[in-house]
Design an enzyme around this catalytic site. Structure first.
Site, mmCIF file in Angstrom:
data_model
loop_
_atom_site.group_PDB
_atom_site.id
_atom_site.type_symbol
_atom_site.label_atom_id
_atom_site.label_comp_id
_atom_site.label_asym_id
_atom_site.label_seq_id
_atom_site.Cartn_x
_atom_site.Cartn_y
_atom_site.Cartn_z
ATOM 1 N N TRP A 1 -0.907 9.869 -2.009
ATOM 2 C CA TRP A 1 -0.799 10.210 -3.436
ATOM 3 C C TRP A 1 -1.271 9.047 -4.308
ATOM 4 C CZ3 TRP A 1 3.229 14.373 -3.817
ATOM 5 C CH2 TRP A 1 3.161 15.070 -5.045
ATOM 6 N N ARG B 1 12.784 -3.212 -2.701
ATOM 7 C CA ARG B 1 13.088 -4.629 -2.886
ATOM 8 C C ARG B 1 14.480 -4.747 -3.500
ATOM 9 N NH1 ARG B 1 9.039 -8.185 -6.076
ATOM 10 N NH2 ARG B 1 10.295 -9.751 -4.985
ATOM 11 N N ARG C 1 -6.315 17.723 -2.264
ATOM 12 C CA ARG C 1 -5.070 17.794 -1.497
ATOM 13 C C ARG C 1 -4.612 19.207 -1.146
ATOM 14 N NH1 ARG C 1 -5.422 12.887 0.672
ATOM 15 N NH2 ARG C 1 -5.520 11.268 -0.928
#
Lengths: 222, 222, 222, 222
Positions: free
Chosen positions: C86, C100, C175
């Site tokens: 994507w 993170r 897609r």
């Protein structure tokens, strides 16, 4: 290929009454496109024939990213109304002469094919325009950036254009089309000739299978 | 907020002698920016105060992506030399009236502050230019797209501009600067006033901490 | 049309074993595309039939700019290997949850159609992976951002995606293709269904004349 | 400078336990930036000192376009979680190896500084993961593109990256920052060292006046 480069770099194509296109720098080329495309499958080249097939496949299927590995910088001089159509192509980089800081030179577009009398009338009026422009600046201290508002849209401008192979092909597709304005088509054809000597495989396949097939227009402009 | 929208949508700001800026559509706003920024940490809002702090943090640290969640479409009428500076901002979408298909109207920029005599001379010459342009088309059948080459750079043009909040802030930073040309600054200020009513937190913080602090120039134009 | 909006906004399509797509905000639509396209010729709408013809013309000729006047923001949850495909679509804006700062949840992709024994083996190994990941963080104080290196590529992630109509169509073309991976095709189809209720003319013409005609692939991904 | 090029092209910097960065091609350099910047004023170089001043002025004022005249292509091998942060930088071109078509090699990130026992546990689990992955493909005929979902985010991937000088500086600003993840910082520093030999003026001024001054973060990532 560096020999080819040097040769190309001395090439400059004249366009319209006062313009030109010159390739000043480039990187990549057919090899870079092939190298980048093969990265996807971790595959090595199997020779000339399969490399050409790969390029054709990429172009027909619209796989554009590998063509971004080749990049060109051109020096261009063209009428401002052509530059406006050019600058609509957002995927590229422009550095242009500015009439905020420079004083315009007396160089302007004159339509081809005008009868002599009309052409004289056109020129005469333009010369008056430039005289008025120059007086506004020198005698009346008008800011250059404001005085230029009286100058014609046909004035010549100069800029550097850095563009990758994929965006360049998009430009060529739209601007060599019969629906594009005659004047920018002259520039697009000059550029196509030049890059065809730099990345001959990519651009010959592009011409044969993309340009010939399509009839994309270009009304996205002013 | 929809009430605010309706109010804004009737607002249209006049700029220069013949131009304007009008917000015709928008989405997102402060809430969308906050929502998108919080996605990064999976965090929920802890109230007004912390939301404003977050916006300030994003703007000061240059975290621009969340501001791409707000998008604006403007209807703009401005001189062509202003449009040329505008179109240098590549991150946005332009749909402009084309003089390939339309015939130009007699609307052109006249510098403010010119002495009456010069202003008359300016106007007179421009009127002659338009007359010549019209004759080239109607009497001599010159293509509209070529005839326009004689028209002045100060002619007014109209376009729609769709731009996200982050790119808009970059535009405002460069074009409200004292180094920007006076004419485009007038448009940038009008836009800043309008969007400040649509996303008041983002743009008030932007004004206070980014615009006031910086002195970014804008020579990247022609 | 606002009624339609409200209806759409409650729509959320489930995709794969744990994912979804939800339209959270949009602007423009068929009307905006038509309005922007007509700006080029300074022309007014001549009714429904000519508007549909115009949209078809734009789509067939590749005139994409007017479709940039419609913009959508989606909330998406998908496996990370889908997100990677994507994010290759550069013309759009992403705001994603970050491992993170956040601790990963035990949500991961399990291929459909695996025999029960293999599916169990898959799950068991993944559960062990998450246990190891959690221990690395809580017991051994490894940075979250480093500990995630052991997590599977099939882990679910969440992000907001803001994209204009033109870029969305390019995404859908690549897609929904049979050459695209089955998993991202499921997302692309869900999105196509949603936007077809928001801009029904544009996306039905797109489906009939662009999607059906083409067979563009999508190997430009990892 | 071509001598410098040849020297640089043989340089490859190792990064992390298995990765590297290699400059494979470039064009432009300090001279191209200066040439493009001077186009704006139609000015010629007045020597070394004034050229350096110009570069400093451009960098401090944020005039980025001239730096788009230099372009680099790197060959990069890094863990997938690093690649994900890298690919967030939209202004550049990526061609990556695809695990839809290739079978993954047993190369994965192991955090530095883990106690021996934990490191062994980490490795052992990863080896099991790869074994399971390989069995899913070879014994159970699972599609490669689906089987990869079990692989770790710390797996190494390879890609070519083509990027211009301006976008590269933005990457370096965000990714050499103390707020960036340690692992991508190692790559950013390696790249900065390499390009500093190719365009020494631009990047030494960039380091001294932009990097040292700023503290831009980089939470815009996953």
């Amino acid at each position: 290929m560096n020999g080819g480069l040097r040769e190309v770099m001395h090439k400059e194509k004249k366009v319209l009454n006062r313009g030109f296109v010159e390739l000043v720098e480039w990187m990549g080329g057919d090899e870079a496109v092939i190298r980048n495309a093969r990265r996807c499958w971790r595959s090595a080249s199997k020779g000339t024939e399969s490399d050409r097939k790969l390029l054709k496949h990429l172009l027909l299927k619209g796989h554009k990213t590998p063509f971004e590995a080749m990049v060109f910088t051109f020096d261009i001089k063209c009428p401002l109304f052509v530059a406006r159509q050019w600058f609509r192509h957002r995927m590229g980089s422009f550095n242009e002469e500015s009439l905020r800081y420079c004083v315009a030179e007396r160089e302007y577009f004159v339509p081809e094919g005008l009868p002599a009398k009309l052409r004289d009338e056109w020129r005469e009026h333009q010369e008056e325009t430039f005289t008025l422009y120059e007086q506004m600046i020198s005698r009346h201290s008008l800011r250059r950036e404001a005085a230029r508002a009286i100058l014609p849209i046909g004035i010549y401008t100069r800029f550097y254009w850095t563009v990758n192979g994929s965006s360049l092909m998009n430009f060529l597709l739209l601007r060599t089309s019969r629906q594009a304005q005659r004047e920018i088509r002259a520039y697009a054809r000059a550029i196509l000739e030049i890059v065809s000597t730099v990345a001959p495989w990519s651009f010959s396949i592009f011409q044969e299978f993309v340009l010939k097939g399509g009839e994309s227009g270009s009304h996205e402009e002013a």
